[in-house]
Structures are given as C-alpha cells and as structure tokens.
Design an enzyme around this catalytic site. Structure first.
Site, short mmCIF file in Angstrom:
data_model
loop_
_atom_site.label_atom_id
_atom_site.label_comp_id
_atom_site.label_asym_id
_atom_site.label_seq_id
_atom_site.Cartn_x
_atom_site.Cartn_y
_atom_site.Cartn_z
N ARG A 37 0.67 5.62 0.49
CA ARG A 37 -0.19 6.74 0.87
C ARG A 37 0.33 7.98 0.17
NH1 ARG A 37 -4.30 6.41 4.26
NH2 ARG A 37 -4.21 5.02 6.05
N LYS A 63 0.84 -1.21 0.00
CA LYS A 63 0.00 0.00 0.00
C LYS A 63 0.87 1.25 0.00
CE LYS A 63 -1.71 1.93 3.96
NZ LYS A 63 -2.45 2.00 5.21
N ASP A 85 -9.81 3.47 10.17
CA ASP A 85 -10.27 4.84 10.38
C ASP A 85 -11.27 5.20 9.28
OD1 ASP A 85 -10.61 7.52 10.82
OD2 ASP A 85 -8.51 7.97 11.15
C1 R5P Z 1 -1.76 2.37 9.24
O1 R5P Z 1 -0.55 2.21 9.41
C2 R5P Z 1 -2.75 1.69 10.13
O2 R5P Z 1 -2.30 0.44 10.55
C3 R5P Z 1 -4.10 1.55 9.42
O3 R5P Z 1 -3.90 0.74 8.26
C4 R5P Z 1 -4.68 2.87 9.03
O4 R5P Z 1 -4.68 3.76 10.12
C5 R5P Z 1 -6.09 2.70 8.49
O5 R5P Z 1 -6.58 3.94 8.12
P1 R5P Z 1 -7.77 4.08 7.05
O6 R5P Z 1 -8.87 3.17 7.50
O7 R5P Z 1 -8.14 5.55 7.14
O8 R5P Z 1 -7.22 3.74 5.70
#
Ligand code: R5P
Length: 310
Positions: A192, A190, A220
């Site tokens: 970001r 993944k 989140d």
């Molecule tokens: C990132 O390192 C965390 O482990 C989660 O993958 C992340 O916080 C998930 O965020 P969201 O649901 O906004 O993609």
C-alpha cells in the site's frame, strides 16, 4: 432473554430473531431535528439477559452512537447483562499507531462500548484478533469460515480450487479455509504506497490453471481484490472468485466489482447491502444469521461457543 436492534442492519436482526424464535424487543431509536439520537426501550427489561445487535458500519459514527446510547438505556433500565453483538466492528483497521501522533481508534471504541454498559461483546472476523484484548470484558470473535466453506464445497470442484490470501496479513485466515477443504494456498504480495491505494508486487504459489478463491475480512474500495484478480489471471489462473466477510463496499465499489474480472464476489450480511450492492450482477450474499443466532443462544444458556468455530 431479549434481542434489541439499532438501525444498522434490521434485516439481519430479524433473521437472528427468527432463528431464536424470539420477537425483537420494541425499541424506538430516532433522531432529534439536530440529528442527536434518542432511544426508548418500550418493554420491561429489568433483570433480563439482553443482546443488542448493531454493526458499526456506514454511517459508522451514527451506528456506533446508536449502539452506545442503546446500551446506556438498557443499563439504566436495570438489564441484568448486556451483550453487544457487533457483526461488523468498525474502526478495527485503526488498531495501532500507524504513524507518529495518530490514535488507536479501535481501542477508544472498545472503551466507549464498555463504558456505555456492555458486559460482553460478540463479534465476527475481527480485522486483527488481538482487538479482543482491547476489551476488558469477555469478547467472543466468531469466524465465518465454516459458513464460507459449506458454500465453497457446494459450488466448486475442490480438486481444482486454490485458496488465495490477497495480502500477507490475511494468510492465517486464508490458510484456515484452505486446510478445511484440503486446498493449496497462494499469497498475493500486496503493497500500500498510500491509504486507499494497493499494488500487487508478486504472486507466491503456482496458480496456473487453478480456480482461485480469494479470502479476506473486508472489501472496502475493492482495489485489493480487483488488483489481485488481475494479477492471478495474468499468472495463468483459470478464474477468480472471492469470499469476504464484511462488504463495506464504499462509494462506487460495487460498480468497480461488476466491471472487474472477478467471476463472483460473495459477502456475508454482517453489513446491510446497499441497493447498488444488491443489484450488482456478480455479488452474492451469504447469511451469517444462524451463526450469530446460535452464538447468542449458547451465550444465553452459558454453553460453549467455541464448537461453532470448528
Ligand atoms: C486489509 O488489511 C484488509 O484485510 C482488506 O484487504 C482491505 O481493507 C481491503 O480494502 P480495499 O477493498 O479498499 O482495497
């Protein structure tokens, strides 16, 4: 010993109290007209071993201030030892300088909790294990993996299960679950491009025909999981579910999960579910009350908590 709670997750505190066969200590946590927080411990706690259960979840700043003020009230009431039991430690994602001139808020929050009077911290699935080192007081970081594994065993044919980490940072956590059930591990690559937006670049591992179970610490916005589920299905996965410790599920995340291709999202009750989350058709809750309760009981009786991680 005494168990005190703020307002962040009273149902979890009540379940922990039930597990411990201990009533919650009477404690008033209310707001003045300008929203300042006022706390009054309504029982004698002099010389007591006190556990304060409070997740610093949404509204994060209010819940954090409640925790700090409860600790201060207990300290000034001559409690012998104060353990901050923080099932979800908010601000954990700000655990390093992500760019020049940015804060390390997780460290600041750790300092605040210590300064408020906590003598120990008990938490669950910290976003990064090294956050334990931000505290100069003993800190136990529990894992929800044993609870998740029990549920996975009960509901899935383990022969066909593939555990998947939704990003490279979560590989250790996912591998832990995979090795407990003897399953293979796949990894989603993944990226970001900017905060709040995630893109899947590649799937590492052959997921063709597999029941994929994503493991992560936080959901989140849901973007990470929804994108990962789509990429796994495109790569030939039979179906995709997810087990996530902390259901932050901000804004319309539960509606996005309901509309997604995820079979099921399982979150623990470290964060109190909103009505939208509770009514989402494909979100199920898994309680960590007995795990927290047992860790509290063992801390109080100076027994090891490490066996709870096995
Ligand atoms: C990132 O390192 C965390 O482990 C989660 O993958 C992340 O916080 C998930 O965020 P969201 O649901 O906004 O993609």
């Amino acid at each position: 010993m005494k168990l005190v709670t703020g307002n962040s997750n009273r149902p979890l505190a009540e379940s922990v109290a039930k597990y411990l066969e201990l009533p919650l200590t009477d404690c008033e946590v209310k707001r003045f007209a300008d929203n300042e927080i006022f706390v009054e411990i309504q029982e004698n706690v002099r010389g007591e071993d006190v556990f304060v259960l409070q997740s610093t979840s949404y509204p994060a700043n209010d819940n954090l201030m409640e925790l700090l003020i409860i600790c201060d009230a207990l300290k000034r009431s001559s409690a012998r030892r104060i353990t901050a039991v923080i099932p979800y430690f908010g601000y954990a994602r700000q655990d390093r300088k992500s760019a020049s001139r940015t804060p390390i808020s997780a460290k600041l929050v750790a300092n605040l909790i210590t300064e408020a009077g906590a003598n120990r911290v008990l938490t669950l699935d910290l976003h990064a294990e090294q956050i334990q080192g931000f505290f100069d007081i003993p800190t136990d970081n529990l894992f929800s993996a044993p609870v998740m594994v029990r549920d996975i065993r009960d509901r899935h044919d383990l022969e066909k299960v593939m555990i998947v980490s939704p990003d490279v940072g979560g590989v250790k956590r996912a591998r832990n679950v995979a090795s407990r059930i003897g399953a293979n591990l796949a990894i989603v690559d993944k990226r970001r491009p900017r905060a709040g937006v995630s893109e899947v670049m590649n799937i590492i591992g052959d997921v063709e025909g597999q029941t994929c179970i994503l493991i992560d610490d936080i959901i989140d916005s849901g973007g990470t999981l929804i994108n990962a589920a789509e990429a796994l299905l495109n790569a030939g996965a039979k179906d995709v579910s997810a087990y996530i410790t902390h259901g932050v599920l901000s804004e319309n995340a539960s509606a996005r999960i309901a509309a997604s291709k995820l079979n099921e999202l399982v979150v623990t009750d470290s964060i109190l579910a909103t009505p939208e989350v509770s009514s989402a058709p494909n979100i199920r809750k898994l309680s960590i009350a007995s795990l927290i309760g047992e860790a509290v009981a063992r801390t109080a009786s100076e027994q090891s908590v490490s066996s709870l991680l096995d």
